[in-house]
Motif scaffolding. Structure first.
Motif, mmCIF file in Angstrom:
data_model
loop_
_atom_site.group_PDB
_atom_site.id
_atom_site.type_symbol
_atom_site.label_atom_id
_atom_site.label_comp_id
_atom_site.label_asym_id
_atom_site.label_seq_id
_atom_site.Cartn_x
_atom_site.Cartn_y
_atom_site.Cartn_z
ATOM 1 N N GLN A 146 0.819 -1.209 0.000
ATOM 2 C CA GLN A 146 0.000 0.000 0.000
ATOM 3 C C GLN A 146 0.854 1.261 0.000
ATOM 4 N N ASN A 147 1.928 1.254 0.754
ATOM 5 C CA ASN A 147 2.808 2.420 0.790
ATOM 6 C C ASN A 147 3.459 2.671 -0.562
ATOM 7 N N ASN A 148 3.836 1.592 -1.244
ATOM 8 C CA ASN A 148 4.390 1.746 -2.585
ATOM 9 C C ASN A 148 3.342 2.256 -3.561
ATOM 10 N N LEU A 149 2.111 1.785 -3.423
ATOM 11 C CA LEU A 149 1.027 2.264 -4.285
ATOM 12 C C LEU A 149 0.726 3.739 -4.042
ATOM 13 N N ALA A 150 0.895 4.185 -2.804
ATOM 14 C CA ALA A 150 0.651 5.593 -2.490
ATOM 15 C C ALA A 150 1.588 6.500 -3.280
ATOM 16 N N PHE A 151 2.847 6.076 -3.436
ATOM 17 C CA PHE A 151 3.795 6.872 -4.218
ATOM 18 C C PHE A 151 3.422 6.871 -5.697
ATOM 19 N N ILE A 152 2.917 5.747 -6.188
ATOM 20 C CA ILE A 152 2.474 5.691 -7.585
ATOM 21 C C ILE A 152 1.272 6.609 -7.788
ATOM 22 N N ALA A 153 0.346 6.588 -6.829
ATOM 23 C CA ALA A 153 -0.850 7.413 -6.934
ATOM 24 C C ALA A 153 -0.507 8.903 -6.933
ATOM 25 N N ILE A 154 0.332 9.323 -6.004
ATOM 26 C CA ILE A 154 0.652 10.744 -5.883
ATOM 27 C C ILE A 154 1.492 11.230 -7.051
ATOM 28 N N ALA A 155 2.211 10.331 -7.720
ATOM 29 C CA ALA A 155 2.993 10.717 -8.890
ATOM 30 C C ALA A 155 2.090 10.999 -10.090
ATOM 31 N N ASN A 156 0.852 10.503 -10.039
ATOM 32 C CA ASN A 156 -0.060 10.649 -11.175
ATOM 33 C C ASN A 156 -1.292 11.486 -10.865
ATOM 34 N N LEU A 157 -1.406 11.983 -9.639
ATOM 35 C CA LEU A 157 -2.537 12.816 -9.247
ATOM 36 C C LEU A 157 -2.020 14.069 -8.568
ATOM 37 N N ASP A 158 -2.776 15.153 -8.656
ATOM 38 C CA ASP A 158 -2.417 16.320 -7.861
ATOM 39 C C ASP A 158 -2.689 16.017 -6.394
ATOM 40 N N ALA A 159 -2.056 16.799 -5.518
ATOM 41 C CA ALA A 159 -2.115 16.502 -4.084
ATOM 42 C C ALA A 159 -3.535 16.533 -3.537
ATOM 43 N N ALA A 160 -4.345 17.495 -3.979
ATOM 44 C CA ALA A 160 -5.709 17.623 -3.456
ATOM 45 C C ALA A 160 -6.577 16.435 -3.868
ATOM 46 N N THR A 161 -6.503 16.048 -5.146
ATOM 47 C CA THR A 161 -7.278 14.903 -5.619
ATOM 48 C C THR A 161 -6.832 13.627 -4.925
ATOM 49 N N TYR A 162 -5.532 13.493 -4.716
ATOM 50 C CA TYR A 162 -4.993 12.325 -4.014
ATOM 51 C C TYR A 162 -5.578 12.244 -2.603
ATOM 52 N N GLN A 163 -5.562 13.352 -1.880
ATOM 53 C CA GLN A 163 -6.069 13.344 -0.506
ATOM 54 C C GLN A 163 -7.552 13.000 -0.455
ATOM 55 N N LEU A 164 -8.319 13.602 -1.335
ATOM 56 C CA LEU A 164 -9.760 13.350 -1.326
ATOM 57 C C LEU A 164 -10.069 11.910 -1.726
ATOM 58 N N THR A 165 -9.374 11.410 -2.749
ATOM 59 C CA THR A 165 -9.617 10.034 -3.188
ATOM 60 C C THR A 165 -9.253 9.035 -2.098
ATOM 61 N N TYR A 166 -8.167 9.314 -1.363
ATOM 62 C CA TYR A 166 -7.725 8.384 -0.332
ATOM 63 C C TYR A 166 -8.677 8.327 0.857
ATOM 64 N N GLN A 167 -9.616 9.252 0.946
ATOM 65 C CA GLN A 167 -10.620 9.147 2.000
ATOM 66 C C GLN A 167 -11.556 7.971 1.759
ATOM 67 N N GLY A 168 -11.435 7.351 0.579
ATOM 68 C CA GLY A 168 -12.226 6.157 0.297
ATOM 69 C C GLY A 168 -11.934 5.010 1.235
ATOM 70 N N LYS A 169 -10.802 5.073 1.924
ATOM 71 C CA LYS A 169 -10.491 4.009 2.884
ATOM 72 C C LYS A 169 -11.467 4.023 4.049
ATOM 73 N N ILE A 170 -12.134 5.160 4.275
ATOM 74 C CA ILE A 170 -13.182 5.197 5.302
ATOM 75 C C ILE A 170 -14.290 4.222 4.929
ATOM 76 N N PHE A 171 -14.676 4.252 3.661
ATOM 77 C CA PHE A 171 -15.753 3.381 3.176
ATOM 78 C C PHE A 171 -15.345 1.912 3.275
ATOM 79 N N SER A 172 -14.159 1.575 2.726
ATOM 80 C CA SER A 172 -13.736 0.173 2.719
ATOM 81 C C SER A 172 -13.446 -0.345 4.125
#
Length: 366
Positions: A146-172
């Motif tokens: 997951q930590n490695n995936l976080a770096f992949i995600a942030i490399a392809n998303l702006d910081a704000a979109t990354y933060q908002l999208t990662y709130q999906g872990k609340i749902f899961s």
């Protein structure tokens, strides 16, 4: 006890509300019950104020309430980690370091912090039987991926979109807590999860097309790859956190010892991963810390200490205040991204951000 989500300073709780954030440092610390009054203890005077049973500690730091200090640091940490991760992976001269070494460095820092806290609370050798350590292998492996995936995600998303999208872990996390731990959610919390999903979907529509690259960056980001990595990271983080909570509740091993188990296993698994993907050969030729800069170290340290800050907020304030800290951090990230990184705020992002933050408040205030 509360357990942290390890990607961005986010954590996991043994209580219902704090299953939502990220890493294996605890997000909250159980308050010790006061000892019974001694028979020799004088009776308080009639005018003495008795603290409420749920009243939080009123400790201070340099004259300020620790709850306010911790809250301020958590807001800054949540925002800074997203911005630094984005900057370190998008600017060519900053992105030369290996992500695998950054993840392993974070595990080492967590190991040091957990060891210090365990020694302070009391060391018991029966907490380090091989069988108990092996129980942490699965969640540790999931956290490393997951930590490695976080770096992949942030490399392809702006910081704000990354933060908002990662709130999906609340749902899961909420869904997995119901399935794996038998947790029951209120009707309001189920509604908040649906609201959260709609808000994240709205945010993601902003990133469905490749945006113009930020000046000074490589310009090779792919939002679809970023969203896929963020989604997979949310699921892995939630699974690891819920499973970790399960084994934490089913054994007498303390939360600090468990975090040491996770860190030790995480270091070993990271090393195995580096040998499989070829990074170990690069480390042998160029050195473990090749490409590290001040920004890199800031990213590693902030990511490692985020759980401890979350623990302080939950201990000295509450989960509702931690939810507000998340909201303020997202807002701060948007403002800084706009001013410094030439980020363009869209209507969908603003609307999605409002919906996501409202759902977080609703979930934590059932």
């Amino acid at each position: 006890m509360c357990i942290r989500d390890r990607s961005t300073g986010d954590t996991q709780s043994a209580c219902q509300e704090s299953d939502l954030d990220s890493a294996h440092l605890p997000e909250g610390i159980r308050m010790e019950s006061p000892s019974p009054a001694s028979p020799l203890t004088p009776h308080p005077s009639p005018g003495t104020k008795h603290p409420e049973p749920d009243e939080k500690p009123t400790s201070t730091f340099v004259g300020l309430a620790i709850s306010h200090v911790a809250l301020g640091f958590l807001v800054c940490q949540n925002s800074a980690i997203a911005l630094l991760m984005r900057y370190s992976r998008s600017v060519p001269h900053e992105s030369e370091y290996l992500v695998s070494t950054a993840v392993m460095s974070g595990e080492v820092i967590k190991l040091v912090c957990a060891t210090a806290l365990l020694l302070q609370s009391g060391l018991h050798t029966n907490q380090f039987f091989p069988r108990e350590i092996l129980k942490s292998a699965l969640p540790s492996a999931l956290f490393v991926v997951q930590n490695n995936l976080a770096f992949i995600a942030i490399a392809n998303l702006d910081a704000a979109t990354y933060q908002l999208t990662y709130q999906g872990k609340i749902f899961s996390t909420a869904i997995l807590s119901v399935l794996m731990l038998g947790r029951r959610l209120s009707n309001k919390q189920w509604v908040s999860l649906l609201i959260l999903a709609s808000g994240i979907a709205l945010v993601q529509t902003t990133s469905q097309t490749t945006q113009a690259p930020t000046p000074g960056t490589s310009g090779t980001s792919n939002p679809l790859v970023g969203l896929a990595a963020a989604g997979a990271g949310c699921l892995l983080s939630s699974t690891a956190n819920v499973y970790f909570e399960k084994i934490l509740k089913q054994s007498p091993v303390s939360v600090w010892a468990r975090n040491i188990h996770l860190a030790v296993m995480g270091i070993a698994i990271s090393w195995i991963g580096m040998s499989l993907n070829g990074d170990l050969e690069i480390v042998r030729n160029k050195g473990f810390f090749h490409g590290y800069t001040t920004v890199t170290w800031g990213t590693v340290v902030l990511g490692s200490l985020g759980g401890l800050l979350s623990a302080m907020v939950v201990k000295y304030a509450d989960n509702i205040m931690k939810g507000f800290a998340t909201s303020f951090a997202i807002l701060l990230t948007c403002i800084i991204s706009t001013l410094v990184l030439d980020f363009t705020v869209t209507y969908n992002l603003v609307a999605g951000g409002v919906i996501v933050n409202f759902s977080i408040y609703l979930y934590n205030n059932p």
